[in-house]
Design a protein around this motif. Structure first.
Motif, PDB file in Angstrom:
ATOM      1  N   GLN A 259       0.815  -1.210   0.000  1.00  0.00           N
ATOM      2  CA  GLN A 259       0.000   0.000   0.000  1.00  0.00           C
ATOM      3  C   GLN A 259       0.850   1.262   0.000  1.00  0.00           C
ATOM      4  OE1 GLN A 259      -2.971  -0.096   3.041  1.00  0.00           O
ATOM      5  NE2 GLN A 259      -3.913   1.841   2.424  1.00  0.00           N
ATOM      6  N   TYR A 260       2.018   1.201   0.671  1.00  0.00           N
ATOM      7  CA  TYR A 260       2.889   2.376   0.770  1.00  0.00           C
ATOM      8  C   TYR A 260       4.236   2.036   0.140  1.00  0.00           C
ATOM      9  CZ  TYR A 260      -0.709   3.107   4.328  1.00  0.00           C
ATOM     10  OH  TYR A 260      -1.900   3.199   4.988  1.00  0.00           O
ATOM     11  N   ALA A 288      -0.256   7.536   4.013  1.00  0.00           N
ATOM     12  CA  ALA A 288      -0.474   7.850   2.598  1.00  0.00           C
ATOM     13  C   ALA A 288       0.187   9.184   2.253  1.00  0.00           C
ATOM     14  CB  ALA A 288      -1.968   7.897   2.300  1.00  0.00           C
ATOM     15  N   ASP A 291       3.954   8.643   2.181  1.00  0.00           N
ATOM     16  CA  ASP A 291       4.294   7.921   0.964  1.00  0.00           C
ATOM     17  C   ASP A 291       4.319   8.872  -0.225  1.00  0.00           C
ATOM     18  OD1 ASP A 291       4.720   5.108  -0.063  1.00  0.00           O
ATOM     19  OD2 ASP A 291       3.062   5.711  -1.356  1.00  0.00           O
ATOM     20  N   ASN A 292       3.370   9.786  -0.258  1.00  0.00           N
ATOM     21  CA  ASN A 292       3.312  10.767  -1.333  1.00  0.00           C
ATOM     22  C   ASN A 292       4.473  11.755  -1.256  1.00  0.00           C
ATOM     23  OD1 ASN A 292       1.925  12.338  -3.503  1.00  0.00           O
ATOM     24  ND2 ASN A 292       1.748  13.844  -1.852  1.00  0.00           N
TER      25      ASN A 292
END
Length: 671
Positions: A259-260, A288, A291-292
Motif C-alpha cells: 500500500q505504501y 499515505a 508515501d506521497n
C-alpha cells in the motif's frame, strides 16, 4: 534520541506506580513551604503529623525547591547508587558489561574530549544523508536512522497486540516532528507564531552545525518546517491519542508494504530485524501522505530535514554549541527546566541508551538475596490475602469471583529485574567519543527492543528499569513488577521490625495487586483476553463504593493551600487502591504474626505513614491539587486508616476521634 519505547498502550499496560513522581522533587520553584506539623498532633488526631514528626522537622524545604519527600529521597539515593556503580565500572570493571558502562561513563565525563569531537560522531550519518540522489534513496536513510535510535518521519516501536496480549507487534505511529504537538504547526495565535519564530532560529542553528552554508540557512529551515507542517497536518491531535484504541490499527505487514510502496516498508522492517506478519498502522491517511511526500518533494528538502533531525536528536551528546542550542530552546523555553550537571546529563544519557545494561549491574550490586527473598515472601502473602478478600467480597457474583480467582492464580511476581535477560553483545565503545558511544548503545537498545516483536515475547522485559524505584502491576501480562531500586528504605527497610515492612512495602504491593481486579483490571480476564468480566450490577456496586471514597476525600483540606480541598473524583481510583493496600497488608501481617503486641502493630501503621512524608511549596501544592491522581501525603496516610479498627485498637483511639470514624461511617473495601 528516541526513548526505547515510544508507544504506551494505557489500556493494557497500566504501570500505575503507587509512589510519588520522582521528577517533582527536582523542580525548582521560588517559595518554600510554610506548613509544619502541628505541635499537638498525636496518633488519634493526625497520624501523618505524629508518625512523621521527626522527618518533617529534619527535612525542611529550601527556597529553591518545589518539594521534598521521603520517596523523592529514595529516588535521589537510587541515582547516587547508579553513579557509584558507574564510577567503579570506570575504575575497575568487573566483566564485559561493566567495561562497556565504564567506558561510556568515562567518555561522557571527559568534556574536553567531547569538545574536540565536535560533530564527528554524526559525520557518518550526515554523509549518508548527503549522498541521497533521488527519492528511492530516502526510505533507506529513514530505516538506517531508526536503527540507531533516531526516529525520523514516523515512530516505530514494539507494543502489545490488543487482540492477543501474549504477543507484541510493531506499531507505525505518528512522529517525526521537532515540536511536541502537531497543533503548533497549524495554530495562528500570537503566542504560537512567536514560538515558531524561535523554533525557526533553533532549526537554523542546528543546520549550520551540521554543514549548511550561511547563505542557505533560511531557505533550508523553511524547507524543514514545510515538511514538518505537512506531516503535522496529517497527524491526529494529541488528545485523540490518549485512547489507546486510536493507536491500534492491525494490518498484514505484506499488505502495508504494497500500500505504501514509496516508503519501502518491507525493507524498513527487514532493516529493523522484524519478520512478523502483522503491524499496526492506526492512521493510514498519515502514511499515505508520507508515501506521497517521498515521491513528490525534492531530495534536497528531504536531506535538509534528515540532517536537522539527526542534529537535533544528538545535540545533547555533542559539543557545547549543539548542547547550548538544544538547551536554550528545549530546556529553557519549552520546559523551563534548569540545566543538568554534567554527571546528571551523562547518567540520563546512559539510562536512555543503555538502561537495561545499567539495570543488570545495579541489581547485582544493590539487591541482596535476603532482601529479594523477603520481598517475595511478603508479596506472596499479600497475594494470598487478596484471594481471601475476593472470596468474602459480597459485591461480586460467583462467576466474577471464579474469574478473579483464576486470574489471581496466574498472577506472577517478578522481583528485582526481568526474568529474561538480554543479549549484551555490542560493538566495543572505548573512551574516545561520547557521541559515538551514544549511537552504539542506542543501536543496541533498539535491536533488543525489536526482539520484543512476535509471538512469545510479550514478557521479554519490563517497561521500567530495575534501577528506577517502582512497584507496578502490569495489566497486560498479569504480573507484579518490583524493581531492585524500590527495595530499600522507606519502602522496604530490613533494619526495621517486620511489621513496618508489611505496612510500607506490603501495602504498596496490595495497592498494585488491586489494580488487577478493579475497574481497570476488569477489562482483562484470566486468559489475558480483553473482556469485561463484570456484570452491570457489579460495575454499579463498584461505582457506588468509589463515590463514597470520592466524597470522603473531597472533604479534606489540601495541606498548605487556603480554601482548596482535595479533588475526590480525581484521586478516587488510587485512593481505593491505597485502601486495598492497607487492608490486604494488614491481613497478611496478622496472618503471619497473629500474636503481635500492640507496639508491633503500631509499627505496621508507622511503616505506612513513613512512605508519604513530604513538604510542598505553595506552587507545587497548587499544581498537584489540579493534576495529581494521588492524594497529598497527609491524606494518603490518614484516610485509609480512619476506617481500620486495627488502627484504633493499636493506638487506643476512641470512636469519633479524627483518626477513628464511627463504625457506621467507615469505608472498607474488603469488610
Amino acid at each position: 534520541m528516541a526513548t526505547a519505547r515510544p508507544l504506551a498502550c494505557a489500556l493494557v499496560l497500566a504501570l500505575i506506580a503507587g509512589v510519588a513522581s520522582p521528577a517533582a522533587d527536582a523542580q525548582k520553584k521560588r517559595a518554600p513551604a510554610k506548613s509544619k506539623a502541628p505541635a499537638t498532633a498525636n496518633a488519634c488526631t493526625d497520624f501523618y503529623a505524629s508518625a512523621n514528626a521527626d522527618w518533617l522537622r529534619a527535612n525542611t524545604l529550601s527556597s529553591t525547591a518545589a518539594s521534598v519527600s521521603a520517596l523523592g529521597q529514595l529516588n535521589e539515593r537510587a541515582r547516587t547508587q547508579q553513579i557509584e556503580l558507574l564510577q567503579n565500572a570506570m575504575n575497575s570493571p568487573q566483566g564485559d558489561v561493566q567495561k562497556l558502562l565504564g567506558d561510556f561513563w568515562a567518555s561522557g565525563l571527559d568534556e574536553a574530549a567531547v569538545e574536540r569531537d565536535g560533530a564527528q560522531p554524526i559525520a557518518p550519518l550526515l554523509g549518508r544523508i548527503n549522498a541521497i540522489k533521488n527519492s528511492k534513496d530516502i526510505p533507506a536513510s529513514i530505516a538506517a536512522l531508526h536503527q540507531v535510535g533516531i526516529p525520523v518521519v514516523f515512530n516505530f516501536g514494539a507494543d502489545i497486540d490488543l487482540k492477543d496480549l501474549t504477543r507484541h507487534i510493531g506499531y507505525f505511529s505518528q512522529g517525526g516532528l521537532g515540536l511536541p504537538d502537531p497543533a503548533y504547526y497549524t495554530r495562528t495565535d500570537a503566542d504560537t507564531r512567536a514560538l515558531m519564530g524561535q523554533y525557526t532560529s533553533y532549526v537554523e542553528k542546528i543546520l549550520a552545525l551540521t554543514g549548511t552554508p550561511q547563505n542557505k540557512l533560511a531557505a533550508e529551515a523553511r524547507q524543514v518546517i514545510d515538511l514538518e507542517t505537512r506531516i503535522a497536518q496529517a497527524s491526529r491531535p494529541l488528545l485523540d491519542l490518549r485512547d489507546p484504541r486510536n493507536n491500534y490499527g492491525p494490518v498484514e505487514a505484506a499488505k502495508a508494504a504494497k500500500q505504501y510502496k514509496r516508503l519501502q516498508l518491507a525493507e524498513f522492517l527487514k532493516a529493523q530485524g522484524v519478520s512478523d506478519d502483522s503491524v499496526s498502522i492506526a492512521n493510514p491517511a498519515l502514511f499515505a501522505q508520507l508515501d506521497n511526500l517521498v515521491g513528490s518533494l525534492k531530495p534536497e528538502q528531504w536531506k535538509a530535514y534528515l540532517r536537522w533531525r539527526v542534529g537535533d536528536s544528538m545535540a545533547p551528546y555533542l559539543a557545547k554549541p549543539f548542547r547550548d542550542a538544544e538547551y536554550d530552546f528545549r530546556g529553557r523555553l519549552l520546559s523551563g527546566r534548569p540545566a543538568p550537571s554534567r554527571q546528571q546529563a551523562v547518567l540520563d544519557a546512559i539510562n536512555l541508551a543503555a538502561g537495561p545494561m545499567l539495570g543488570r549491574e545495579y541489581t547485582r550490586r544493590y539487591l541482596s538475596a535476603p532482601t529479594r527473598a523477603r520481598a517475595e515472601e511478603i508479596a506472596t502473602q499479600v497475594r494470598g490475602a487478596l484471594g481471601a478478600a475476593i472470596d468474602r467480597d459480597s459485591r461480586f457474583s460467583a462467576p466474577a469471583k471464579s474469574e478473579a480467582k483464576a486470574k489471581l492464580d496466574k498472577l506472577a511476581i517478578e522481583i528485582g529485574a526481568p526474568r529474561r535477560d538480554l543479549d549484551y553483545s555490542v560493538q566495543p565503545m572505548g573512551r574516545g567519543s561520547f557521541g559515538s558511544n551514544m549511537l552504539i548503545a542506542s543501536t543496541w537498545r533498539h535491536r533488543e527492543e525489536m526482539k520484543r516483536i512476535g509471538r512469545g515475547n510479550a514478557d521479554r522485559r519490563w517497561d521500567v528499569l530495575p534501577q528506577q524505584p517502582a512497584l507496578a502491576y502490569d495489566i497486560a501480562q498479569n504480573r507484579l513488577i518490583v524493581t531492585a531500586a524500590i527495595l530499600q528504605p522507606p519502602v522496604l527497610d530490613t533494619g526495621k521490625d517486620i511489621a513496618a515492612q508489611y505496612g510500607a512495602y506490603g501495602a504498596l504491593v496490595g495497592h498494585e495487586l488491586s489494580h488487577g481486579f478493579d475497574n481497570r483490571g476488569r477489562l482483562v480476564d484470566a486468559k489475558q483476553e480483553l473482556r469485561d468480566w463484570w456484570t452491570p450490577s457489579e460495575a454499579s456496586a463498584w461505582d457506588a463504593f468509589g463515590n463514597r471514597v470520592a466524597a470522603q476525600y473531597g472533604g479534606f483540606a489540601y495541606p498548605g493551600l487556603s480554601g482548596t480541598r482535595v479533588n475526590g473524583t480525581q484521586v478516587r481510583d488510587d485512593a481505593i487502591a491505597d485502601l486495598a493496600g492497607v487492608e490486604l497488608a494488614w491481613a497478611a501481617f496478622r496472618n503471619a504474626q497473629p500474636s503481635a503486641s500492640k507496639t508491633t502493630q503500631q509499627d505496621f501503621y508507622k511503616g505506612w505513614a513513613s512512605l508519604w512524608a513530604e513538604h510542598l511549596s505553595p506552587a507545587a501544592a497548587t499544581e498537584r491539587a489540579a493534576t495529581d491522581v494521588h492524594a497529598p501525603g497527609q491524606w494518603r496516610t490518614n484516610a485509609p486508616l480512619m476506617s481500620q479498627p486495627g488502627f484504633g485498637e493499636a493506638f487506643g483511639c476512641k470512636a469519633g476521634a479524627s483518626m477513628q470514624v464511627a463504625a457506621d461511617k467507615q469505608i472498607k473495601l474488603f469488610p
